[in-house]
Scaffold this motif. Structure first.
Motif, PDB file in Angstrom:
ATOM      1  N   GLU A 100       0.827  -1.271   0.042  1.00 49.18           N
ATOM      2  CA  GLU A 100      -0.017  -0.207   0.001  1.00 49.18           C
ATOM      3  C   GLU A 100       0.924   1.165   0.107  1.00 49.18           C
ATOM      4  OE1 GLU A 100      -2.615  -0.378   3.414  1.00 49.18           O
ATOM      5  OE2 GLU A 100      -3.825  -1.740   2.435  1.00 49.18           O
ATOM      6  N   LEU A 101       1.912   1.276   0.755  1.00 51.69           N
ATOM      7  CA  LEU A 101       2.950   2.297   0.965  1.00 51.69           C
ATOM      8  C   LEU A 101       3.600   2.668  -0.391  1.00 51.69           C
ATOM      9  CD1 LEU A 101       4.543   1.893   4.177  1.00 51.69           C
ATOM     10  CD2 LEU A 101       2.878   3.815   3.751  1.00 51.69           C
ATOM     11  N   ALA A 102       3.886   1.479  -1.022  1.00 48.82           N
ATOM     12  CA  ALA A 102       4.570   1.725  -2.470  1.00 48.82           C
ATOM     13  C   ALA A 102       3.473   2.159  -3.549  1.00 48.82           C
ATOM     14  CB  ALA A 102       4.993   0.324  -3.012  1.00 48.82           C
ATOM     15  N   GLU A 103       2.336   1.902  -3.279  1.00 56.65           N
ATOM     16  CA  GLU A 103       1.479   2.280  -4.340  1.00 56.65           C
ATOM     17  C   GLU A 103       1.054   3.842  -4.040  1.00 56.65           C
ATOM     18  OE1 GLU A 103      -3.559   1.541  -5.544  1.00 56.65           O
ATOM     19  OE2 GLU A 103      -2.213   0.242  -4.162  1.00 56.65           O
ATOM     20  N   LYS A 104       1.091   4.192  -2.866  1.00 56.53           N
ATOM     21  CA  LYS A 104       0.793   5.527  -2.586  1.00 56.53           C
ATOM     22  C   LYS A 104       1.907   6.363  -2.883  1.00 56.53           C
ATOM     23  CE  LYS A 104      -2.494   4.930   1.534  1.00 56.53           C
ATOM     24  NZ  LYS A 104      -2.748   4.857   2.819  1.00 56.53           N
ATOM     25  N   ASP A 105       3.364   5.865  -2.576  1.00 56.07           N
ATOM     26  CA  ASP A 105       4.385   6.524  -3.265  1.00 56.07           C
ATOM     27  C   ASP A 105       4.313   7.039  -4.836  1.00 56.07           C
ATOM     28  OD1 ASP A 105       5.542   6.947  -0.677  1.00 56.07           O
ATOM     29  OD2 ASP A 105       6.775   5.402  -1.030  1.00 56.07           O
ATOM     30  N   GLN A 106       3.776   5.985  -5.360  1.00 52.59           N
ATOM     31  CA  GLN A 106       3.752   6.119  -6.870  1.00 52.59           C
ATOM     32  C   GLN A 106       2.567   7.083  -7.190  1.00 52.59           C
ATOM     33  OE1 GLN A 106       5.431   4.942  -9.322  1.00 52.59           O
ATOM     34  NE2 GLN A 106       4.522   5.916 -10.892  1.00 52.59           N
ATOM     35  N   LYS A 107       1.538   7.158  -6.512  1.00 48.23           N
ATOM     36  CA  LYS A 107       0.622   8.247  -6.928  1.00 48.23           C
ATOM     37  C   LYS A 107       0.996   9.510  -6.539  1.00 48.23           C
ATOM     38  CE  LYS A 107      -3.645   5.232  -6.326  1.00 48.23           C
ATOM     39  NZ  LYS A 107      -4.961   4.897  -5.512  1.00 48.23           N
ATOM     40  N   ILE A 108       1.699   9.647  -5.419  1.00 44.19           N
ATOM     41  CA  ILE A 108       2.169  11.047  -5.125  1.00 44.19           C
ATOM     42  C   ILE A 108       3.306  11.375  -6.343  1.00 44.19           C
ATOM     43  CG2 ILE A 108       3.969  12.062  -3.531  1.00 44.19           C
ATOM     44  CD1 ILE A 108       2.650  10.472  -1.327  1.00 44.19           C
ATOM     45  N   LYS A 109       4.124  10.574  -6.599  1.00 43.41           N
ATOM     46  CA  LYS A 109       4.974  10.947  -7.655  1.00 43.41           C
ATOM     47  C   LYS A 109       4.219  11.380  -8.773  1.00 43.41           C
ATOM     48  CE  LYS A 109       8.561   7.868  -6.590  1.00 43.41           C
ATOM     49  NZ  LYS A 109       9.843   6.873  -6.625  1.00 43.41           N
ATOM     50  N   GLU A 110       3.282  10.757  -9.187  1.00 42.32           N
ATOM     51  CA  GLU A 110       2.198  11.218 -10.346  1.00 42.32           C
ATOM     52  C   GLU A 110       1.527  12.254 -10.234  1.00 42.32           C
ATOM     53  OE1 GLU A 110      -0.455   7.969 -10.936  1.00 42.32           O
ATOM     54  OE2 GLU A 110       1.174   6.347 -11.506  1.00 42.32           O
ATOM     55  N   LEU A 111       1.114  12.862  -9.078  1.00 37.82           N
ATOM     56  CA  LEU A 111       0.476  14.006  -8.800  1.00 37.82           C
ATOM     57  C   LEU A 111       1.411  15.152  -8.929  1.00 37.82           C
ATOM     58  CD1 LEU A 111      -1.821  13.071  -5.954  1.00 37.82           C
ATOM     59  CD2 LEU A 111      -2.682  13.583  -8.330  1.00 37.82           C
ATOM     60  N   GLU A 112       2.812  14.915  -8.332  1.00 38.49           N
ATOM     61  CA  GLU A 112       3.830  15.869  -8.591  1.00 38.49           C
ATOM     62  C   GLU A 112       4.134  16.259  -9.819  1.00 38.49           C
ATOM     63  OE1 GLU A 112       6.831  14.147  -6.259  1.00 38.49           O
ATOM     64  OE2 GLU A 112       5.943  15.018  -4.290  1.00 38.49           O
ATOM     65  N   SER A 113       4.330  15.276 -10.830  1.00 38.46           N
ATOM     66  CA  SER A 113       4.541  15.427 -11.865  1.00 38.46           C
ATOM     67  C   SER A 113       3.266  16.339 -12.891  1.00 38.46           C
ATOM     68  CB  SER A 113       4.647  14.131 -12.824  1.00 38.46           C
ATOM     69  OG  SER A 113       3.453  13.242 -13.031  1.00 38.46           O
ATOM     70  N   LEU A 114       2.210  16.227 -12.288  1.00 42.92           N
ATOM     71  CA  LEU A 114       1.107  17.344 -12.803  1.00 42.92           C
ATOM     72  C   LEU A 114       0.981  18.584 -12.335  1.00 42.92           C
ATOM     73  CD1 LEU A 114      -1.814  14.463 -12.644  1.00 42.92           C
ATOM     74  CD2 LEU A 114      -0.243  15.056 -14.716  1.00 42.92           C
ATOM     75  N   ASN A 115       1.843  18.908 -11.320  1.00 41.15           N
ATOM     76  CA  ASN A 115       1.824  20.414 -10.615  1.00 41.15           C
ATOM     77  C   ASN A 115       1.850  21.240 -11.675  1.00 41.15           C
ATOM     78  OD1 ASN A 115       1.783  21.874  -8.450  1.00 41.15           O
ATOM     79  ND2 ASN A 115       4.138  22.117  -8.559  1.00 41.15           N
ATOM     80  N   PRO A 116       0.713  22.122 -11.624  1.00 42.18           N
ATOM     81  CA  PRO A 116       0.715  23.326 -12.476  1.00 42.18           C
ATOM     82  C   PRO A 116       1.718  24.424 -12.223  1.00 42.18           C
ATOM     83  CG  PRO A 116      -1.211  23.419 -11.163  1.00 42.18           C
ATOM     84  CD  PRO A 116      -0.294  22.174 -10.971  1.00 42.18           C
ATOM     85  N   LYS A 117       2.369  24.910 -13.297  1.00 41.33           N
ATOM     86  CA  LYS A 117       3.188  25.851 -13.276  1.00 41.33           C
ATOM     87  C   LYS A 117       2.423  27.464 -13.301  1.00 41.33           C
ATOM     88  CE  LYS A 117       7.091  23.590 -15.320  1.00 41.33           C
ATOM     89  NZ  LYS A 117       6.382  22.267 -15.507  1.00 41.33           N
ATOM     90  N   ASN A 118       1.181  27.466 -13.843  1.00 41.41           N
ATOM     91  CA  ASN A 118       0.391  28.545 -13.995  1.00 41.41           C
ATOM     92  C   ASN A 118      -1.004  28.376 -14.054  1.00 41.41           C
ATOM     93  OD1 ASN A 118       0.275  28.358 -16.862  1.00 41.41           O
ATOM     94  ND2 ASN A 118       2.029  28.793 -17.200  1.00 41.41           N
ATOM     95  N   ASP A 119      -1.915  29.507 -14.039  1.00 44.60           N
ATOM     96  CA  ASP A 119      -3.364  29.300 -14.139  1.00 44.60           C
ATOM     97  C   ASP A 119      -3.796  28.404 -15.486  1.00 44.60           C
ATOM     98  OD1 ASP A 119      -3.603  30.353 -11.849  1.00 44.60           O
ATOM     99  OD2 ASP A 119      -4.158  32.624 -12.476  1.00 44.60           O
ATOM    100  N   MET A 120      -3.242  28.824 -16.441  1.00 47.71           N
ATOM    101  CA  MET A 120      -3.345  28.158 -17.700  1.00 47.71           C
ATOM    102  C   MET A 120      -3.233  26.506 -17.775  1.00 47.71           C
ATOM    103  SD  MET A 120      -4.931  30.242 -19.539  1.00 47.71           S
ATOM    104  CE  MET A 120      -5.070  29.347 -20.987  1.00 47.71           C
ATOM    105  N   ASP A 121      -1.981  26.205 -16.927  1.00 49.83           N
ATOM    106  CA  ASP A 121      -1.709  24.813 -16.696  1.00 49.83           C
ATOM    107  C   ASP A 121      -2.855  24.369 -15.971  1.00 49.83           C
ATOM    108  OD1 ASP A 121       0.480  24.978 -18.391  1.00 49.83           O
ATOM    109  OD2 ASP A 121       1.955  25.192 -16.744  1.00 49.83           O
ATOM    110  N   LEU A 122      -3.122  24.963 -15.044  1.00 47.75           N
ATOM    111  CA  LEU A 122      -4.414  24.487 -13.921  1.00 47.75           C
ATOM    112  C   LEU A 122      -5.609  24.125 -14.687  1.00 47.75           C
ATOM    113  CD1 LEU A 122      -5.156  23.621 -11.266  1.00 47.75           C
ATOM    114  CD2 LEU A 122      -5.818  26.035 -10.816  1.00 47.75           C
TER     115      LEU A 122
END
Length: 401
Positions: free
Chosen positions: A296-318
Motif C-alpha cells: 500500500e505504501l509503495a502504491e501511495k508513493d507512486q501516486k504521489i509521484k504522479e501527482l507531483e508530475s502534474l503540478n501546474p506552473k500557472n493558471d493556464m496549466d491548471l
C-alpha cells in the motif's frame, strides 16, 4: 480460503477483515476520556469545537454484521456537517441521558452502540494526533474495559427481580454451578459467565424493549468474546454447535487477569503460556499485514509521484488539467460544468437581466445530462456558481465564520 482453528472455512473472513477498518463511536469517545481523564460531555464538546463532525462520516452495523454508510450532509454541500456524527456528539454533551427538555425523541446510550467511524478518520484527525492517541491505545482500552467488567461483576437489579419470580436462590446457584463445571460452552453461556448473568434470564428478556440497557454488560462480554475468537485467542468449534472449550477460556481470562470466583480463581497467580499454534497463526497474520502495508505504501508513493508530475506552473496549466478528460484519476466533470456555466453567465452574458437560477437552469438542461430543476445535481451547479452578492444571509454567515 481462510480456515479456523478446527479446519473449518471461515465464511465471513472478508467481512471480518473489512470491519477491522472501523472503530465503535462510543468506544472512540471512551478512549479519549480514558487517555485524557475527561468525562464524556467534555470529550464530545472538545470534538465539536475541533470540527470532528464536519470531517468524519458515521457508519452503522446492520443485522448481517456489515458496517455501511449511514450518514449524510444536507444536499451534499461540503461545508455542512455530518448529521449523525453531530447527533452522537450532541447527545454526548448530556452524557447520553435523555432530559426531555431539549430533544423530542426518547433515547438511551445503547441506541448508539452500533455506530462506527473509520479508524483512519479518527486516528488521523489532527486534534486526536495532538493528544498522542494511537490504535495501540485502543487495544489497551478494550482490554481494560473487560478487566473492569470482570472486577465489578454485579447482578443487575432487573435480572434479580426476574429470577425471584421464576426460581429460588438455590435454583440460581445450581445454574451457575452447572455452567462453571461444563467442559464445553456456547458463546451465549460464556458471555453469561463473564457478565454474571443467568442464561435463562437473558433468553427470557431478549425481546424486552429495554434489553440493551439492562443487559449492557452481557452484550459487552459477547463483543469481547467475538473479538477474541476472531483474533484466534479462543478456539471456537463451528462443527459442534459453535462451542468454546471451557478450560481454554479459563486460562485465557486468567492470563488477561480476569478472575471469576468459582470459575478460574484457582488459576490466579499461575504462569500460563499461550498456545503455540495460536502464536504461530498470529505471527503469520502479522507478516501478511506487514506485506500488505508495504504494498500500500509503495502504491501511495507512486501516486504521489504522479501527482507531483502534474503540478501546474500557472493558471493556464491548471485549467488544462481541469479540462483534461483523459486524466480520469483527477478529472471532475461537475467542476468542468461549473466553470463553463459561470463563464456563460458572468463573462459571455453578464449583461443579461434574468435571474441566476433561471439562466442557470436553461444552460444546464441544454449542455449537461442533468434534468429537473429540483435534482441534487442541478441544485449543486446552481449553488456553486451563485455570486456572493446573491447569497442569503445564513449562507454568508457560514462562510464568514
Amino acid at each position: 480460503m481462510e480456515q479456523g482453528i478446527f479446519g473449518e472455512v471461515n465464511l465471513f473472513a472478508d467481512q471480518d477483515e473489512e470491519n477491522k477498518n472501523y472503530i465503535n463511536a462510543l468506544d472512540a469517545i471512551g478512549l479519549i476520556g480514558h487517555k485524557t481523564r475527561n468525562h464524556t460531555p467534555d470529550v464530545c464538546r472538545f470534538l465539536m469545537l475541533k470540527g470532528f463532525n464536519y470531517s468524519t462520516q458515521t457508519y452503522r452495523k446492520d443485522y448481517l454484521g456489515r458496517i455501511l454508510v449511514n450518514d449524510s450532509r444536507i444536499e451534499d454541500i461540503p461545508f455542512e456537517d455530518w448529521s449523525i456524527t453531530s447527533d452522537i456528539l450532541k447527545k454526548g454533551l448530556e452524557n447520553f441521558k435523555y432530559s426531555g427538555n431539549r430533544y423530542s425523541d426518547n433515547y438511551e446510550k445503547a441506541d448508539y452502540e452500533h455506530y462506527y467511524w473509520l479508524k483512519s478518520d479518527f486516528f488521523n484527525f489532527e486534534a486526536i494526533q495532538k493528544l498522542n492517541i494511537t490504535p495501540d491505545d485502543y487495544s489497551n482500552f478494550l482490554i481494560s474495559e473487560v478487566m473492569s467488567l470482570g472486577r465489578k461483576r454485579k447482578k443487575d437489579t432487573f435480572i434479580e427481580e426476574m429470577e425471584k419470580l421464576e426460581a429460588s436462590e438455590n435454583q440460581a446457584d445450581l445454574t451457575t454451578l452447572y455452567l462453571y463445571k461444563t467442559p464445553l460452552l456456547t458463546m451465549h453461556e460464556a458471555a453469561c459467565i463473564i457478565s454474571d448473568h443467568d442464561p435463562e434470564a437473558v433468553d427470557r428478556c431478549r425481546n424486552d424493549t429495554n434489553f440493551s440497557q439492562y443487559f449492557a454488560t452481557y452484550l459487552r462480554a459477547l463483543s469481547f468474546l467475538d473479538a477474541c475468537v476472531g483474533a484466534g485467542e479462543i478456539a471456537y468449534d463451528f462443527s459442534t454447535g459453535c462451542t468454546i472449550d471451557a478450560l481454554q477460556l479459563k486460562k485465557y481470562l486468567a492470563r488477561e487477569n480476569i478472575i471469576i470466583d468459582g470459575f478460574n480463581d484457582d488459576l490466579q497467580g499461575t504462569e500460563i503460556e499461550k498456545n503455540t499454534d495460536a502464536s504461530n497463526i498470529e505471527l503469520q497474520q502479522l507478516k501478511l499485514e506487514n506485506e500488505k502495508l508495504k504494498a500500500e505504501l509503495a502504491e501511495k508513493d507512486q501516486k504521489i509521484k504522479e501527482l507531483e508530475s502534474l503540478n501546474p506552473k500557472n493558471d493556464m496549466d491548471l485549467l488544462s488539467l481541469i479540462f483534461d478528460e483523459s486524466a480520469t484519476e483527477i478529472y471532475a466533470p461537475d467542476l468542468v460544468n461549473a466553470i463553463k456555466l459561470w463563464k456563460y453567465l458572468y463573462v459571455d452574458n453578464k449583461s443579461a437581466n434574468d435571474s441566476h437560477s433561471s439562466r442557470a437552469n436553461h444552460w444546464i438542461v441544454k449542455n449537461t445530462p442533468y434534468k429537473g430543476e429540483s435534482t441534487i445535481e442541478v441544485k449543486r451547479l446552481r449553488e456553486v456558481t451563485s455570486p456572493f452578492n446573491g447569497w442569503h444571509s445564513e449562507r454568508k454567515n457560514k462562510l464568514n465564520k
